[in-house]
Write a protein that holds these residues in place. Structure first.
Motif, mmCIF file in Angstrom:
data_model
loop_
_atom_site.group_PDB
_atom_site.id
_atom_site.type_symbol
_atom_site.label_atom_id
_atom_site.label_comp_id
_atom_site.label_asym_id
_atom_site.label_seq_id
_atom_site.Cartn_x
_atom_site.Cartn_y
_atom_site.Cartn_z
ATOM 1 N N VAL A 66 0.888 -1.212 -0.183
ATOM 2 C CA VAL A 66 0.068 -0.125 0.095
ATOM 3 C C VAL A 66 0.870 1.152 -0.143
ATOM 4 O O VAL A 66 1.958 1.396 0.679
ATOM 5 C CB VAL A 66 -0.865 0.072 1.194
ATOM 6 C CG1 VAL A 66 -1.757 1.288 1.315
ATOM 7 C CG2 VAL A 66 -1.581 -1.261 1.316
ATOM 8 N N VAL A 88 0.163 5.594 0.400
ATOM 9 C CA VAL A 88 -0.709 6.672 0.534
ATOM 10 C C VAL A 88 -0.448 7.711 0.310
ATOM 11 O O VAL A 88 0.776 7.950 1.195
ATOM 12 C CB VAL A 88 -1.570 6.246 1.913
ATOM 13 C CG1 VAL A 88 -2.766 7.209 2.105
ATOM 14 C CG2 VAL A 88 -2.179 4.771 1.965
ATOM 15 N N VAL A 98 -4.903 6.447 -2.582
ATOM 16 C CA VAL A 98 -4.224 5.264 -2.086
ATOM 17 C C VAL A 98 -3.982 4.271 -3.173
ATOM 18 O O VAL A 98 -4.942 3.990 -3.959
ATOM 19 C CB VAL A 98 -5.409 4.554 -0.916
ATOM 20 C CG1 VAL A 98 -4.705 3.139 -0.504
ATOM 21 C CG2 VAL A 98 -5.547 5.670 0.055
ATOM 22 N N VAL A 123 -2.841 0.236 -4.213
ATOM 23 C CA VAL A 123 -2.911 -1.149 -3.539
ATOM 24 C C VAL A 123 -2.553 -1.947 -4.648
ATOM 25 O O VAL A 123 -2.926 -1.794 -6.027
ATOM 26 C CB VAL A 123 -4.392 -1.321 -3.136
ATOM 27 C CG1 VAL A 123 -4.425 -2.842 -2.612
ATOM 28 C CG2 VAL A 123 -4.651 -0.460 -1.874
ATOM 29 N N SER A 164 -8.992 8.602 -0.791
ATOM 30 C CA SER A 164 -8.857 8.347 0.704
ATOM 31 C C SER A 164 -10.194 7.948 1.420
ATOM 32 O O SER A 164 -10.269 7.318 2.378
ATOM 33 C CB SER A 164 -8.556 9.435 1.358
ATOM 34 O OG SER A 164 -7.155 9.652 1.075
ATOM 35 N N ILE A 216 -0.151 6.647 8.231
ATOM 36 C CA ILE A 216 0.283 7.838 7.078
ATOM 37 C C ILE A 216 0.556 9.047 7.689
ATOM 38 O O ILE A 216 -0.381 9.699 8.511
ATOM 39 C CB ILE A 216 -0.996 8.031 6.166
ATOM 40 C CG1 ILE A 216 -1.362 6.707 5.547
ATOM 41 C CG2 ILE A 216 -0.673 8.999 4.923
ATOM 42 C CD1 ILE A 216 -2.920 6.468 5.772
ATOM 43 N N LEU A 265 -5.073 3.953 8.280
ATOM 44 C CA LEU A 265 -5.976 3.163 7.211
ATOM 45 C C LEU A 265 -6.123 1.553 7.504
ATOM 46 O O LEU A 265 -5.252 1.033 7.838
ATOM 47 C CB LEU A 265 -5.317 3.352 5.722
ATOM 48 C CG LEU A 265 -6.069 2.505 4.609
ATOM 49 C CD1 LEU A 265 -7.253 2.954 4.520
ATOM 50 C CD2 LEU A 265 -5.085 2.627 3.469
ATOM 51 N N MET A 299 -10.917 4.969 7.651
ATOM 52 C CA MET A 299 -9.863 5.682 7.350
ATOM 53 C C MET A 299 -10.180 6.690 8.690
ATOM 54 O O MET A 299 -11.265 7.350 8.912
ATOM 55 C CB MET A 299 -9.739 6.476 6.149
ATOM 56 C CG MET A 299 -8.913 7.597 6.341
ATOM 57 S SD MET A 299 -7.103 7.252 6.098
ATOM 58 C CE MET A 299 -7.122 6.745 4.212
#
Length: 853
Positions: free
Chosen positions: A38, A40, A47, A49, A73, A307, A316, A321
């Motif tokens: 991940v 971010v 984000v 992935v 997000s 983050i 996250l 979130m």
């Protein structure tokens, strides 16, 4: 009760409160952070992935092909792309400051993606050594990257705006370091990136491009397992081998905090929460530790990603979130249980006012002296809230207090309302940019609008620009270009109407830039239609050329009267079209034609070949338009330029081509009735040049060509070639008077007095004898001059000539014959130094005066 419910969500760490509100529930599907890599982006960014290829995972209903998936997000899908890259497994991912996703693979290749999962070309490489030794780990910051290979060598790209891979100094270690952290170039003394490596010894290696330093000797008691540098580059938080959290200065010269942790196992992640706390994450527990007091525990039954932000940490997980931050002081003063601060009393006064209670007035009386501070605290607290209803309540409290406060800035609440409207708009789940007010101020509105544009949220970006009074041109331009790219099925005319409807909203917008994008997208007709609306010729004309509309470009350039633009079009057409087609194009436009002729006539001395080419091209133009006289003038000019050639001397064969050029010019002049004089002059010039060439060949002296007829005759006489001089006289019908003048002075030049005297006796000279006298006097030959002075018919000329050679008595006698008193006076002045001569002139003048009386 409201205060109790708000404060109940807080956690106390030493003497500071922290809160962890949920920003969004994550609606994404088939995302398990335990199985993925991940990345971010900070400042509420997207984000990224992708399935982690270093782990063995069970595939459910998904494809065996890995996909790079991008989300906002808030968990809304943005884009995806199938991962088909070679180069080994994916080592690391991160977002740059301009939201470009960097993906580093084992062989040192760096793939870049935009927020729409489009691969950006070209791919970058960290160098041959990374390719051969394989990248083992990497660390990112802002716009930079550091990687370490399996051979323990470090490589760095300091700025992806200028992506140049640099090898750092050799750390001279045999084993892979336990951890790695980066101090950004802006925070180092040298201005270069500094990489901190936690090795087996009780030291940290600080590696730069020009050397390696050993830090922490005498401070550390063992190797570090994890470490992270604070945002300002001043502090280093680390987890030691024996389970302690250690906070030191970034140069490891002093220990700030040293605290025991609840686990000796190194945490999976470590991060700064603002500048006051450090977060450590193990499988199921998030531990927040401050400078003192009991740590705060947060338990999770699912994996999380930390983050770091400038004022906290976003968390996250698979389902949500969250944002962990220190509670602002203004919020603490209002919502702390039992608070009696002015801000809390003002907030409570609003509650009483809404319930029509007289206690509202009582609260206001209590805080009358501190009312401005209370209003400011409510405004500030509203800015830090994510909950919209709480924002509204706090702003109402501030507005209520402002009504009783005369010395508070009236626009403060209005400014905060403006900021919160923008923040609430971008925080909505559909947009998914959960900025705090501190992040918003640090990011700036213009950057936020740029990010909305890149995410194709043009309508919101336009509304925010309009609301904040910012330039909307950037938004509309980007929308127009995106619309063209995405509307391949819409006909040009229909798409033009759609575009013009929006483009006209912004005065002074560059239609040319939009047209250029249309041309780049393969819609040349649409580009031509758009560029017609561009009011600035400086942008319109180049684009018209690029889309092949040369005639329209020439028309626009000449209409605006900009000579630079006209020249730009002329050179473009000159290179692309056949000569006759080019001539026809410019002939219809006087300004273009005149500028072309002016340019082509220019003769840069350092570019002989190009000069010749231009003249030939210009001659072709004049011939095509029937301007024969202009061709003739060019030929004549070329003959002169040919004469300047250093090789055109001593009877050089280059004189032959010169004569031919002049003869061609003469024949062209002869075809036009208006240039009879030029035709005759060219004929005479060619004839003279031919004779001069023959003279140079016979005399072997390069002194004749390009001299005048007079000089040619004079030179022939000086050289004793009287026959040649007579030939020139006859060929060019030189008059007798002119012939005598030339021959007299030529003979005097070579002091051939015998020949001169003989020449004077051949016949009565048509010019008289004065030129003979002048020539002798100029040659300072008084004796020769005396031979001719008596032959002067005019006594005044005789008197003046005698005076010039110093013969006073003879001058006086001649003057007396002239009976000119004024002449006698001038002669007396000539002999002013000679008393006897002066008396003679006085006597003669007196006698002349007496006779007159």
């Amino acid at each position: 009760m409201a205060n109790v419910s708000v404060a109940a969500e807080w956690q106390l760490l030493y003497n500071r409160y922290y809160r962890k509100p949920e920003l969004y529930p994550m609606p994404w599907k088939h995302v398990d952070l335990a199985r993925t890599k991940v990345a971010v982006a900070p400042f509420g960014g997207p984000v990224a992935v992708i399935r982690d290829d270093s782990k063995i995972v069970q595939l459910h209903a998904e494809s065996a092909l890995r996909k790079l998936r991008l989300f906002s997000s808030s968990g809304r899908p943005l884009a995806d792309a199938v991962w088909r890259h070679s180069g080994g497994r994916l080592i690391g991912m991160s977002w740059t400051d301009d939201q470009t996703l960097l993906c580093v693979v084992q062989d040192g290749t760096v793939y870049r993606y935009d927020v729409h999962a489009n691969l950006l070309e070209p791919n970058l490489s960290l160098g041959k050594e990374c390719f051969e030794d394989n990248v083992a780990d990497c660390a990112f910051w802002g716009n930079g990257l550091v990687c370490i290979t399996e051979a323990n060598q470090l490589f760095c790209i300091a700025d992806f705006k200028n992506p140049r891979a640099v090898k750092l100094a050799d750390p001279l270690i045999d084993e892979m370091p336990h951890c790695m952290a980066v101090i950004e170039p802006q925070y180092t003394v040298s201005g270069n990136v500094e990489v901190l490596l936690g090795v087996d010894d009780a030291v940290v290696l600080a590696v730069e491009e020009d050397g390696v330093q050993r830090l922490g000797e005498g401070v550390l008691r063992g190797p570090l397992q994890k470490m992270v540098v604070s945002r300002d580059g001043k502090w280093l938080a680390s987890f030691t081998h024996d389970g302690r959290l250690l906070v030191t200065t970034s140069d490891l010269t002093g220990v700030i905090i040293e605290r025991e942790c609840e686990s000796a196992l190194p945490p999976e992640q470590i991060a700064w929460c603002g500048m006051d706390a450090v977060l450590l994450y193990w499988d199921d527990m998030l531990l927040m530790m401050g400078p003192d007091g009991e740590p705060v525990h947060y338990l999770y039954d699912e994996p999380i990603i930390l983050i770091p932000e400038c004022d906290g940490v976003r968390i996250l997980s698979n389902t949500s979130m969250e944002f962990l931050q220190r509670v602002p002081d203004s919020t603490v003063s209002i919502f702390t249980i039992g608070s009696t601060s002015p801000a809390a009393l003002l907030y409570d006064a609003l509650d009483h006012f809404d319930r029509r209670s007289a206690k509202a007035d009582e609260n206001l009386r209590l805080i009358r002296s501190s009312l401005p501070e209370a209003v400011e605290a409510c405004v500030d607290a509203a800015g830090h809230e994510f909950d919209i209803s709480r924002q509204q309540t706090l702003l109402r409290a501030a507005s209520y207090g402002q009504a009783f406060c005369s010395n508070f800035q009236r626009d403060r609440i209005q400014e905060m309302c403006k900021i919160l409207r923008v923040l609430n708009a971008v925080r909505s789940p559909e947009i998914g940019i959960p900025l705090s007010i501190q992040q918003y101020k640090l990011l700036t509105p213009s950057v936020l609008i740029g990010r909305l544009i890149n995410a194709h949220q043009h309508l919101l970006a336009l509304k925010i620009s309009e609301y904040l009074g910012m330039n909307q041109e950037v938004v509309i331009m980007h929308w127009a270009c995106s619309k063209i790219t995405a509307s391949l099925a819409i006909p040009d005319a229909a798409l033009l109407e759609i575009l013009l409807d929006k483009l006209k909203l912004c005065k002074g917008i560059s239609y040319a830039a939009v047209a250029a994008h249309a041309d780049k997208s393969g819609r040349r007709k649409l580009a031509a239609l758009l560029v017609e609306h561009e009011p600035r010729s400086s942008k319109q004309v180049p684009l018209l050329l690029s889309i092949g509309e040369e005639d329209i470009a020439l028309m626009k350039g000449t209409e605006c009267g900009d000579t630079d633009l006209v020249y730009l079009v002329l050179f473009h057409i000159w290179q692309k079209r056949q000569p006759l087609e080019f001539f026809g194009t410019i002939q219809a436009r006087p300004l273009a034609r005149d500028l072309f002729v002016t340019y082509a006539r220019g003769l840069p001395k350092d570019k002989v070949t190009f000069r010749f080419y231009k003249h030939e091209f210009l001659k072709d133009f004049f011939l095509s338009t029937g301007q024969l006289q202009d061709v003739a003038f060019l030929l004549w000019k070329e003959s002169w330029e040919l004469g300047k050639n250093p090789m055109a001397s001593k009877g050089s064969p280059l004189h032959g081509p010169r004569i031919k050029l002049i003869e061609k010019a003469q024949s062209l002049f002869a075809e036009t009735k208006e240039h009879i004089f030029e035709s005759k002059a060219a004929e005479e010039h060619a004839k003279l040049l031919r004779i001069q060439h023959e003279l140079e060949v016979t005399t072997k002296q390069a002194i004749f060509v390009d001299s005048s007829i007079n000089d040619t005759i004079r030179t022939c006489i000086v050289l004793g070639n009287h026959r040649a001089a007579m030939k020139v006289k006859t060929e060019f019908k030189v008059s007798e008077k002119r012939w005598y003048w030339l021959k007299v002075f030529a003979l005097a030049t070579i002091k051939d007095w015998v020949a001169l005297e003989k020449f004077s006796k051949e016949k009565k000279p048509p010019i008289g004898f004065r030129p003979f006298v002048e020539a002798c006097i100029e040659a300072d030959e008084k004796a020769e001059a005396i031979k001719y002075i008596p032959k002067l018919a005019d006594p005044r000329e005789r008197a003046e000539s005698y005076a010039r050679i110093g013969m006073a008595k003879e001058a006086a006698d001649a003057a007396s014959q002239a009976k000119d008193g004024e002449l006698l006076g001038r002669l007396k002045l000539t002999f002013a130094q000679n008393a006897a001569a002066s008396s003679i002139f006085d006597t003669l003048r007196d006698r002349l005066s007496f006779q007159g009386a």
